[in-house]
Write an enzyme that holds these catalytic residues in place. Structure first.
Site, PDB file in Angstrom:
ATOM      1  N   HIS A 197      -8.107  -6.678   0.845  1.00 58.86           N
ATOM      2  CA  HIS A 197      -6.653  -6.663   0.701  1.00 58.86           C
ATOM      3  C   HIS A 197      -6.013  -5.312   0.958  1.00 58.86           C
ATOM      4  O   HIS A 197      -4.794  -5.186   0.918  1.00 58.86           O
ATOM      5  CB  HIS A 197      -6.250  -7.130  -0.706  1.00 58.86           C
ATOM      6  CG  HIS A 197      -6.518  -6.085  -1.756  1.00 58.86           C
ATOM      7  ND1 HIS A 197      -7.757  -5.882  -2.269  1.00 58.86           N
ATOM      8  CD2 HIS A 197      -5.705  -5.179  -2.339  1.00 58.86           C
ATOM      9  CE1 HIS A 197      -7.708  -4.896  -3.154  1.00 58.86           C
ATOM     10  NE2 HIS A 197      -6.472  -4.445  -3.211  1.00 58.86           N
TER      11      HIS A 197
HETATM   12  C1  UD1 Z   1      -2.065  -3.824  -5.925  1.00 64.92           C
HETATM   13  C2  UD1 Z   1      -2.503  -2.390  -6.178  1.00 64.92           C
HETATM   14  C3  UD1 Z   1      -3.944  -2.211  -5.725  1.00 64.92           C
HETATM   15  C4  UD1 Z   1      -4.854  -3.259  -6.318  1.00 64.92           C
HETATM   16  C5  UD1 Z   1      -4.295  -4.635  -5.987  1.00 64.92           C
HETATM   17  C6  UD1 Z   1      -5.174  -5.730  -6.547  1.00 64.92           C
HETATM   18  C7  UD1 Z   1      -0.726  -0.675  -5.941  1.00 64.92           C
HETATM   19  C8  UD1 Z   1      -0.218   0.393  -5.083  1.00 64.92           C
HETATM   20  N1  UD1 Z   1      -1.702  -1.447  -5.408  1.00 64.92           N
HETATM   21  O1  UD1 Z   1      -2.033  -3.987  -4.515  1.00 64.92           O
HETATM   22  O2  UD1 Z   1      -4.397  -0.930  -6.136  1.00 64.92           O
HETATM   23  O3  UD1 Z   1      -6.155  -3.120  -5.793  1.00 64.92           O
HETATM   24  O4  UD1 Z   1      -2.981  -4.725  -6.523  1.00 64.92           O
HETATM   25  O5  UD1 Z   1      -4.645  -6.976  -6.373  1.00 64.92           O
HETATM   26  O6  UD1 Z   1      -0.275  -0.827  -7.061  1.00 64.92           O
HETATM   27  N2  UD1 Z   1       2.010 -10.647  -4.054  1.00 64.92           N
HETATM   28  C9  UD1 Z   1       2.136 -11.990  -4.297  1.00 64.92           C
HETATM   29  N3  UD1 Z   1       1.859 -12.434  -5.551  1.00 64.92           N
HETATM   30  C10 UD1 Z   1       1.487 -11.615  -6.547  1.00 64.92           C
HETATM   31  C11 UD1 Z   1       1.358 -10.242  -6.275  1.00 64.92           C
HETATM   32  C12 UD1 Z   1       1.621  -9.781  -5.021  1.00 64.92           C
HETATM   33  O7  UD1 Z   1       2.492 -12.775  -3.446  1.00 64.92           O
HETATM   34  O8  UD1 Z   1       1.250 -12.074  -7.675  1.00 64.92           O
HETATM   35  C13 UD1 Z   1       2.318 -10.128  -2.700  1.00 64.92           C
HETATM   36  C14 UD1 Z   1       3.547  -9.236  -2.730  1.00 64.92           C
HETATM   37  O9  UD1 Z   1       4.672  -9.952  -2.446  1.00 64.92           O
HETATM   38  C15 UD1 Z   1       3.255  -8.206  -1.671  1.00 64.92           C
HETATM   39  C16 UD1 Z   1       1.749  -8.149  -1.621  1.00 64.92           C
HETATM   40  O10 UD1 Z   1       1.243  -9.302  -2.296  1.00 64.92           O
HETATM   41  O11 UD1 Z   1       3.721  -8.624  -0.432  1.00 64.92           O
HETATM   42  C17 UD1 Z   1       1.239  -6.897  -2.228  1.00 64.92           C
HETATM   43  O12 UD1 Z   1       1.496  -6.789  -3.629  1.00 64.92           O
HETATM   44  P1  UD1 Z   1       1.595  -5.358  -4.355  1.00 64.92           P
HETATM   45  O13 UD1 Z   1       1.662  -5.498  -5.826  1.00 64.92           O
HETATM   46  O14 UD1 Z   1       2.620  -4.559  -3.688  1.00 64.92           O
HETATM   47  O15 UD1 Z   1       0.270  -4.622  -4.009  1.00 64.92           O
HETATM   48  P2  UD1 Z   1      -1.202  -5.167  -3.862  1.00 64.92           P
HETATM   49  O16 UD1 Z   1      -1.561  -5.168  -2.417  1.00 64.92           O
HETATM   50  O17 UD1 Z   1      -1.431  -6.409  -4.643  1.00 64.92           O
END
Ligand code: UD1
Length: 418
Positions: free
Chosen positions: A241
């Protein structure tokens, strides 16, 4: 007279839940057992670690009680990325949910800062506990530091030395501001010392993620691989991811070419993060996977794409896997303790002990390297590993002991300026 320490824990994203669960359980255990909880906790400390292993003095701590609250920032909000873990890991419902959701890094961080400050003003905790390296970790540390509320950082000192990673920026800011730096592996001490941080802020605790792993392992379904039709010991699990791997189409394609070589030999189970699912749709890569359907066996070679799995299910699958392919931090650690070969699809790791003594190898986003290392595992030519110091299931109890040590120490109100 009883002295109560009011602790406010913060979680936000998936990897935080496995880390906070044992810390909250250890707080409850302290309130029930008191100093009996410390039995055997600090035995067999190698000489190099002794300055950072500072048990509390039993005579000063008898009457300490701990009160705890849990704040969820809402950074992760899908059921399968958040709520499911609360039940599985026995975490109480959050006392407060900030509901910040997704956004750019700046927006997400700003929303957490804005929403967390009034909680701090209302609750006035004696200590904020943050874990890991996600945006919630950094934002809540900053909000607390601005209000002069001490912060304890669980998993301090880890460094990838790659500031292009959002997590690395979060680690640096959090460690600069936290009062108690709770370190999980030797490299954490080395990095903090080389950054000129005062050793009085540093404590060697061990790895709380492993506390969760060891306590939950007996509950992970032994029959799950069989139920999915997987050939025992001849399949792989994969998670992916990181923005650098999946947001870059060329890297993603190169990685998949390597994994396709592995998947021509054994089934590869791929529970994909929402970010990764979006990229697969955007790049039109659907055809490269078998969409896993509940009830259908995953017995044939191929990459089986599935939604993110609950903790216990992934654990049950990892335990009997032939190898784990990942770009996650936590899985590198779990693989080392489970003794399963791990291919880390990154150029660096902030967890070098998993390579030095564990089962991990960095393969980068390189198809050839993924193929070659996986082949050496299939051929039975891969290294064996051992777990680092204090990855023993009791790291969270040490953390609670250190919080009490700090609270009862004469210099609690001093914050060394470095
Ligand atoms: C975050 C953490 C990362 C961790 C990862 C584990 C930061 C900078 N990154 O990254 O260190 O390894 O979590 O999962 O804090 N999204 C959903 N549903 C959710 C959560 C996220 O659809 O429940 C989507 C969001 O809309 C976004 C993407 O996933 O487009 C990324 O989510 P985000 O929380 O920004 O960072 P992660 O890549 O999950």
């Amino acid at each position: 007279m009883t002295d109560t320490i009011k602790i406010l824990h913060v979680v936000g994203a998936r990897p935080n839940f496995m880390k906070i669960a044992p810390v909250m359980a250890a707080v409850r255990r302290w309130n029930e057992q008191g100093t009996a909880m410390l039995d055997g906790l600090f035995d067999h400390v190698p000489p190099g670690y002794s300055p950072f292993v500072r048990p509390p003095f039993p005579s000063r701590i008898q009457r300490i009680r701990l009160e705890q609250l849990l704040v969820h920032t809402g950074q992760h909000y899908d059921r399968e990325m958040s709520q499911t873990f609360f039940g599985e890991l026995g975490i109480s419902e959050p006392d407060v949910n900030l509901g910040v959701g997704s956004g750019s890094h700046g927006i997400q961080t700003a929303r957490i800062l804005e929403a967390f400050e009034p909680v701090l003003l209302e609750e006035r905790p004696d200590l904020v506990v943050v874990v890991g390296d996600v945006n919630s970790t950094m934002a809540c540390t900053l909000a607390a530091a601005k209000l002069h509320i001490p912060v304890a950082h669980v998993e301090a000192g880890l460094r990838s030395l790659d500031r292009a990673m959002p997590e690395e920026v979060n680690r640096l800011v959090t460690d600069a501001l936290a009062r108690l730096l709770l370190v999980s592996e030797n490299s954490g001490l080395t990095h903090l010392l080389s950054e000129g941080i005062h050793p009085g802020r540093m404590y060697y605790a061990g790895n709380v993620m492993i506390d969760t792993l060891l306590s939950r392992l007996p509950r992970a379904d032994r029959d799950l691989p069989h139920t999915l039709g997987l050939p025992p010991g001849h399949y792989a699990t994969m998670t992916l991811h990181r923005p650098s791997n999946v947001d870059d189409r060329e890297h993603f394609d190169e990685i998949l070419r390597g994994v396709e070589n592995v998947a021509s030999r054994i089934p590869v189970l791929f529970p994909a993060h929402p970010r990764t699912q979006s990229r697969i749709a955007e790049y039109g890569y659907d055809g490269r996977f078998i969409r896993w359907q509940q009830g259908n066996p995953a017995s044939q070679p191929g990459i089986y794409l599935m939604p993110p799995l609950p903790y216990l299910e992934l654990l049950a699958l990892n335990r009997d896997a032939q190898m784990i392919l990942t770009d996650s931090g936590g899985l590198q650690e779990e693989a080392t303790v489970l003794g399963i070969p791990c291919l880390t699809i990154r150029e660096n790791t902030e967890r070098p002990s998993t390579i030095e003594t564990g089962t991990n190898t960095l393969v980068g986003p390189h198809a050839d390297r993924i193929t070659d290392i996986a082949q050496s595992i299939i051929d039975g030519k891969y290294k064996k590993g051992v777990a680092p110091l204090f990855w023993d299931g009791r790291a969270a109890e040490r953390i609670v002991a250190y919080i009490i040590e700090w609270w009862t120490s004469f210099n609690r109100h001093e914050f060394p300026c470095n």
